[in-house]
Design a protein around this motif. Structure first.
Motif, PDB file in Angstrom:
ATOM      1  N   CYS A   1       0.837  -1.218   0.000  1.00 24.40           N
ATOM      2  CA  CYS A   1       0.000   0.000   0.000  1.00 24.40           C
ATOM      3  C   CYS A   1       0.866   1.260   0.000  1.00 24.40           C
ATOM      4  O   CYS A   1       0.484   2.279  -0.562  1.00 24.40           O
ATOM      5  CB  CYS A   1      -0.952  -0.002   1.186  1.00 24.40           C
ATOM      6  SG  CYS A   1      -0.160   0.332   2.771  1.00 24.40           S
TER       7      CYS A   1
ATOM      8  N   CYS B   1      -1.318  -1.819   5.229  1.00 22.55           N
ATOM      9  CA  CYS B   1      -1.372  -3.265   4.974  1.00 22.55           C
ATOM     10  C   CYS B   1      -0.403  -4.088   5.834  1.00 22.55           C
ATOM     11  O   CYS B   1      -0.548  -5.302   5.922  1.00 22.55           O
ATOM     12  CB  CYS B   1      -1.102  -3.538   3.501  1.00 22.55           C
ATOM     13  SG  CYS B   1       0.606  -3.249   2.987  1.00 22.55           S
TER      14      CYS B   1
ATOM     15  N   CYS C   1       5.176  -4.483   4.756  1.00 23.17           N
ATOM     16  CA  CYS C   1       6.548  -3.999   4.626  1.00 23.17           C
ATOM     17  C   CYS C   1       7.314  -4.041   5.952  1.00 23.17           C
ATOM     18  O   CYS C   1       8.253  -3.273   6.129  1.00 23.17           O
ATOM     19  CB  CYS C   1       6.526  -2.570   4.094  1.00 23.17           C
ATOM     20  SG  CYS C   1       5.700  -1.413   5.215  1.00 23.17           S
TER      21      CYS C   1
ATOM     22  N   CYS D   1       7.329   1.685   5.237  1.00 24.06           N
ATOM     23  CA  CYS D   1       6.801   2.730   4.348  1.00 24.06           C
ATOM     24  C   CYS D   1       6.427   4.006   5.074  1.00 24.06           C
ATOM     25  O   CYS D   1       6.225   5.042   4.418  1.00 24.06           O
ATOM     26  CB  CYS D   1       5.608   2.203   3.559  1.00 24.06           C
ATOM     27  SG  CYS D   1       4.137   1.910   4.564  1.00 24.06           S
TER      28      CYS D   1
HETATM   29  S1  FES Z   1       3.386  -1.043   2.437  1.00 25.04           S
HETATM   30 FE1  FES Z   1       1.500  -1.241   3.468  1.00 25.04          FE
HETATM   31  S2  FES Z   1       2.031  -0.782   5.547  1.00 25.04           S
HETATM   32 FE2  FES Z   1       3.871  -0.443   4.454  1.00 25.04          FE
END
Ligand code: FES
Length: 101
Positions: free
Chosen positions: A62, A67, A70, A83
């Motif tokens: 995301c 989500c 990562c 992220c």
């Molecule tokens: S890519 Fe989704 S929480 Fe980091």
């Protein structure tokens, strides 16, 4: 994502202060204001971890903290979302890039 190639047709890329962070013990360049994910992607790392049961690769999905795909370890703190975590000078990032056998 870090812009690496510029053009005279585009505005100049302005970066934050240069920093150094360690990714699995290897020191790499980063810039203030970047996220951990941006640094990893700039280093060509797209797989940040593997799922526990199926060992399926996971990375940025995301890109905005929703989500939890990562997750990495930052300064010995597990399950940090790459992220949405800004880098800091001397930060130690651990990823699970190689699948466990
Ligand atoms: S890519 Fe989704 S929480 Fe980091």
């Amino acid at each position: 994502m870090r812009i690496k190639v510029t053009s005279k047709l585009l505005p100049e890329v302005r970066r934050g202060k240069p920093l150094r962070v360690a990714v699995n013990g290897k020191w790499v360049d980063a810039y203030a204001g970047e996220t951990v994910a941006a640094v990893l992607l700039a280093e060509g790392i797209q797989v940040f971890r593997h799922t526990a049961r199926a060992r399926a690769p996971r990375g940025v999905y995301c890109g905005m903290g929703l989500c939890y795909e990562c997750l990495v370890t930052v300064d010995e703190v597990r399950a940090v979302r790459a992220c949405v975590t800004p880098v800091a000078d001397g930060m130690r990032i651990e990823i699970d890039a190689e699948p466990a056998l």
